[in-house]
Design a protein around this motif. Sequence first.
Motif, PDB file in Angstrom:
ATOM      1  N   UNK A 226       0.837  -1.201   0.000  1.00  0.00           N
ATOM      2  CA  UNK A 226       0.000   0.000   0.000  1.00  0.00           C
ATOM      3  C   UNK A 226       0.873   1.253   0.000  1.00  0.00           C
ATOM      4  N   UNK A 227       1.954   1.230   0.770  1.00  0.00           N
ATOM      5  CA  UNK A 227       2.876   2.375   0.796  1.00  0.00           C
ATOM      6  C   UNK A 227       3.484   2.603  -0.579  1.00  0.00           C
ATOM      7  N   UNK A 228       3.859   1.528  -1.254  1.00  0.00           N
ATOM      8  CA  UNK A 228       4.432   1.647  -2.596  1.00  0.00           C
ATOM      9  C   UNK A 228       3.412   2.210  -3.584  1.00  0.00           C
ATOM     10  N   UNK A 229       2.189   1.686  -3.536  1.00  0.00           N
ATOM     11  CA  UNK A 229       1.143   2.142  -4.449  1.00  0.00           C
ATOM     12  C   UNK A 229       0.799   3.616  -4.224  1.00  0.00           C
ATOM     13  N   UNK A 230       0.884   4.053  -2.983  1.00  0.00           N
ATOM     14  CA  UNK A 230       0.483   5.418  -2.643  1.00  0.00           C
ATOM     15  C   UNK A 230       1.572   6.446  -2.945  1.00  0.00           C
ATOM     16  N   UNK A 231       2.832   6.005  -2.970  1.00  0.00           N
ATOM     17  CA  UNK A 231       3.945   6.964  -3.075  1.00  0.00           C
ATOM     18  C   UNK A 231       4.914   6.635  -4.205  1.00  0.00           C
ATOM     19  N   UNK A 232       4.443   5.876  -5.197  1.00  0.00           N
ATOM     20  CA  UNK A 232       5.350   5.404  -6.242  1.00  0.00           C
ATOM     21  C   UNK A 232       5.993   6.538  -7.032  1.00  0.00           C
ATOM     22  N   UNK A 233       7.293   6.369  -7.281  1.00  0.00           N
ATOM     23  CA  UNK A 233       8.021   7.209  -8.221  1.00  0.00           C
ATOM     24  C   UNK A 233       9.004   6.311  -8.968  1.00  0.00           C
ATOM     25  N   UNK A 234       9.452   6.746 -10.131  1.00  0.00           N
ATOM     26  CA  UNK A 234      10.400   5.970 -10.906  1.00  0.00           C
ATOM     27  C   UNK A 234      11.742   5.871 -10.175  1.00  0.00           C
ATOM     28  N   UNK A 235      12.088   6.925  -9.453  1.00  0.00           N
ATOM     29  CA  UNK A 235      13.337   6.912  -8.683  1.00  0.00           C
ATOM     30  C   UNK A 235      13.288   5.822  -7.618  1.00  0.00           C
ATOM     31  N   UNK A 236      12.128   5.666  -6.990  1.00  0.00           N
ATOM     32  CA  UNK A 236      11.981   4.632  -5.961  1.00  0.00           C
ATOM     33  C   UNK A 236      12.199   3.250  -6.570  1.00  0.00           C
ATOM     34  N   UNK A 237      11.728   3.044  -7.803  1.00  0.00           N
ATOM     35  CA  UNK A 237      11.951   1.772  -8.482  1.00  0.00           C
ATOM     36  C   UNK A 237      13.443   1.474  -8.618  1.00  0.00           C
ATOM     37  N   UNK A 238      14.221   2.499  -8.973  1.00  0.00           N
ATOM     38  CA  UNK A 238      15.670   2.313  -9.117  1.00  0.00           C
ATOM     39  C   UNK A 238      16.314   1.957  -7.775  1.00  0.00           C
ATOM     40  N   UNK A 239      15.840   2.572  -6.702  1.00  0.00           N
ATOM     41  CA  UNK A 239      16.360   2.265  -5.366  1.00  0.00           C
ATOM     42  C   UNK A 239      16.070   0.813  -5.010  1.00  0.00           C
ATOM     43  N   UNK A 240      14.854   0.364  -5.289  1.00  0.00           N
ATOM     44  CA  UNK A 240      14.466  -1.021  -4.986  1.00  0.00           C
ATOM     45  C   UNK A 240      15.288  -2.002  -5.818  1.00  0.00           C
ATOM     46  N   UNK A 241      15.507  -1.688  -7.098  1.00  0.00           N
ATOM     47  CA  UNK A 241      16.310  -2.569  -7.939  1.00  0.00           C
ATOM     48  C   UNK A 241      17.750  -2.648  -7.445  1.00  0.00           C
ATOM     49  N   UNK A 242      18.297  -1.523  -6.966  1.00  0.00           N
ATOM     50  CA  UNK A 242      19.659  -1.523  -6.435  1.00  0.00           C
ATOM     51  C   UNK A 242      19.760  -2.390  -5.183  1.00  0.00           C
ATOM     52  N   UNK A 243      18.759  -2.296  -4.304  1.00  0.00           N
ATOM     53  CA  UNK A 243      18.748  -3.115  -3.092  1.00  0.00           C
ATOM     54  C   UNK A 243      18.610  -4.598  -3.433  1.00  0.00           C
ATOM     55  N   UNK A 244      17.786  -4.890  -4.427  1.00  0.00           N
ATOM     56  CA  UNK A 244      17.590  -6.277  -4.842  1.00  0.00           C
ATOM     57  C   UNK A 244      18.872  -6.853  -5.422  1.00  0.00           C
TER      58      UNK A 244
END
Length: 218
Positions: A184-202
């Motif tokens: 829910x937090x991801x759906x409510x606050x999504x940005x493309x930059x956040x996607x890059x952060x998640x991919x880096x952590x993964x």
Amino acid sequence: MAGKNQGINLTEPWQDFARARQERRPFNSSQSHLISRILKRALDIIVAAGLLFLLSPLLLSVAAIITLSDRGPLFNCHIRVGYKGKEFRCRTFRTASADATPNPEATVVGDILGRSSLDKLPQLINVLLGQMSLVGPRAITREELPRYGEHAYAYMAVRPGLTGHWQTGGRNDASYQNRLALDVEYLSNWTLVWDFVIMAKTLSALLSRHALLPRLDA
């Protein structure tokens, strides 16, 4: 935290989403978000195709090991709800033995694949087909959809992810409710930059020595 959504129809959930868009401000409807979502899909296609090509020797090797180990099926297939409420087959490499027992044990290779999340690599095909995204909420069953409450319409407006905030935010330690809250937090606050952060952590987790070695306590 999302509550129960009495309006979700499990037969045609996308109809509920369409109605919700008329009743509420459309999810991520601004022009900047629209451009970001187009870029997100383009990134999905480019990265997924590139990874499938680069990792093809690894994928073929894993497939051969799984198939030859006990002559069992190569994939586990799970029916999940995706974009616009459409169901699709979400595939992962089989990590457990093919024995016809209630609780088959994980193989050595399966243990490594599961702990490193490399068992999810076949989902890159789902990404190319537009059924999933590199980053997104968890791929859930139709029965789980009402648990997202008022956020169910937002869930169906995006594609579930191969990885996501639910994974980098503590997948192994979080309860179901906490994982739902991360979605829910991801759906409510999504940005493309956040996607890059998640991919880096993964990527960092995939490259960790601990994740790629078999357990020694068994």
